[in-house]
Design an enzyme around this catalytic site. Structure first.
Site, PDB file in Angstrom:
ATOM      1  N   SER A   1       0.993  -0.731  -0.273  1.00 44.37           N
ATOM      2  CA  SER A   1       0.065   0.061   0.320  1.00 44.37           C
ATOM      3  C   SER A   1       1.160   1.245   0.263  1.00 44.37           C
ATOM      4  CB  SER A   1      -0.730  -0.178   0.970  1.00 44.37           C
ATOM      5  OG  SER A   1      -0.195  -0.256   2.521  1.00 44.37           O
TER       6      SER A   1
ATOM      7  N   ASP B   1       5.376  -7.115   2.528  1.00 41.73           N
ATOM      8  CA  ASP B   1       4.320  -7.395   0.758  1.00 41.73           C
ATOM      9  C   ASP B   1       5.735  -7.578   0.223  1.00 41.73           C
ATOM     10  OD1 ASP B   1       1.728  -7.831   1.907  1.00 41.73           O
ATOM     11  OD2 ASP B   1       1.261  -5.830   1.590  1.00 41.73           O
TER      12      ASP B   1
ATOM     13  N   GLU C   1      -9.587  -9.674   4.205  1.00 39.81           N
ATOM     14  CA  GLU C   1      -9.571  -8.735   3.138  1.00 39.81           C
ATOM     15  C   GLU C   1     -10.898  -8.630   2.427  1.00 39.81           C
ATOM     16  OE1 GLU C   1      -8.110  -4.255   1.226  1.00 39.81           O
ATOM     17  OE2 GLU C   1      -6.775  -6.150   0.992  1.00 39.81           O
TER      18      GLU C   1
ATOM     19  N   GLU D   1      -0.559 -13.010  -1.700  1.00 45.83           N
ATOM     20  CA  GLU D   1      -1.801 -12.780  -1.547  1.00 45.83           C
ATOM     21  C   GLU D   1      -1.873 -14.414  -2.548  1.00 45.83           C
ATOM     22  OE1 GLU D   1      -3.281  -9.354  -3.697  1.00 45.83           O
ATOM     23  OE2 GLU D   1      -2.426  -7.882  -2.353  1.00 45.83           O
TER      24      GLU D   1
ATOM     25  N   LYS E   1       4.499 -11.502   3.333  1.00 43.09           N
ATOM     26  CA  LYS E   1       3.168 -11.754   3.169  1.00 43.09           C
ATOM     27  C   LYS E   1       2.606 -11.985   1.568  1.00 43.09           C
ATOM     28  CE  LYS E   1       0.102  -8.415   4.236  1.00 43.09           C
ATOM     29  NZ  LYS E   1      -0.533  -8.066   2.083  1.00 43.09           N
TER      30      LYS E   1
END
Length: 272
Positions: free
Chosen positions: A53, A91, A190, A123, A121
């Site tokens: 982010s 991330d 999320e 996704e 992390k």
């Protein structure tokens, strides 16, 4: 209401599993620089996410996709130098792990060696299973991320709630179980329905950290700049603004401009 069961001088991946077992909720916020990380860590936040982010918050991109591995390492290195207690999760950015498990491992190793981060992390579910396993086999802790996965925004086409339909909800549950089984220490969920998120949290022994996933999970994460009100265009239902720094900072900057132009700053006590 849960209360702290143990005073952790340093939070580790093991600490998070203990917190879940003891019924203690886990707090997680983002940070991308030394100064912010110092404040967040000093406030007692359990986990600091050096999130991709940063692509939005720090660089002004529309999505998380443009941020590079080198940039993530830079941000993570700055954060690591600030902390005494929190677990630092970094991330792995888009394009650094999806296509090839070997590339995924190289990316994770670079993050750990060059930034000093504590975990990474990633996704996705079964589609990145082999990449996750290769990283875990190298001894690098992995936090999963399911539900709305911003790195896949062009696949989804929207930031709306995920897994509202039974087929997608079932896949999410299967992916969460798979992530636990292969060795992930926690999972971020999320923007999924609260009932589904609680079901997942109750079915796993590893912590589920929610963002827009209700209060039935094991912890919460927000983007720090959002919860402080430094950003003001982004207003999802799940976001609670604890301050309105956008307004307060704007007032301060305007006052500074006024004082400089009026030769009120610096005054006699502010010069040598």
């Amino acid at each position: 209401m849960s209360t702290a069961k143990k005073d952790y001088k340093r939070v580790t991946v093991k600490s998070l599993v203990e917190m879940k077992s003891n019924g203690e909720k886990i707090s997680m916020l983002t940070a991308y620089d030394y100064t912010m990380a110092k404040i967040v860590d000093g406030a007692g936040v359990d986990v600091i996410l050096v999130g991709d982010s940063a692509s939005n918050v720090m660089a002004g991109h529309e999505t998380t996709l443009p941020i590079t591995l080198d940039q993530m390492i830079y941000h993570a290195s700055s954060v690591i130098r600030a902390i005494d207690r929190a677990l630092i999760v970094v991330d792995i950015p888009f394009g650094s792990y999806q296509s090839d498990p070997k590339e995924a491992l190289r990316s994770a190793i670079r993050i750990m060696k060059e930034s000093g981060g504590h975990a990474v992390k990633m996704e996705g579910g079964k589609e990145i299973k082999e990449s996750i396993k290769r990283i875990l086999n190298a001894g690098i802790p992995v936090m999963g991320h399911l539900g709305l996965t911003p790195q896949s925004i062009y696949k989804f086409g929207t930031y709306t709630v995920r897994a509202k339909e039974e087929e997608e909800a079932q896949k999410l549950k299967e992916d969460a179980l798979m992530l636990e089984r292969i060795g992930c220490f926690a999972i971020v969920l999320e923007k999924v329905p609260a009932k589904l998120a609680k079901e997942v949290a109750d079915s796993l022994t590893i912590p589920i950290i929610g963002i827009g996933a209700g209060n039935g999970v094991d912890g919460q994460v927000l983007v720090t700049h959002d919860m402080l009100g430094m950003t003001h265009e982004f207003n999802p239902r799940f976001l609670r603004r604890y301050l309105d720094l956008y307004t307060e900072m704007t007032k301060a900057f305007k006052q500074y401009v006024t004082d400089v132009k009026a030769v009120d700053f610096p005054n006699d006590n502010e010069q040598y």
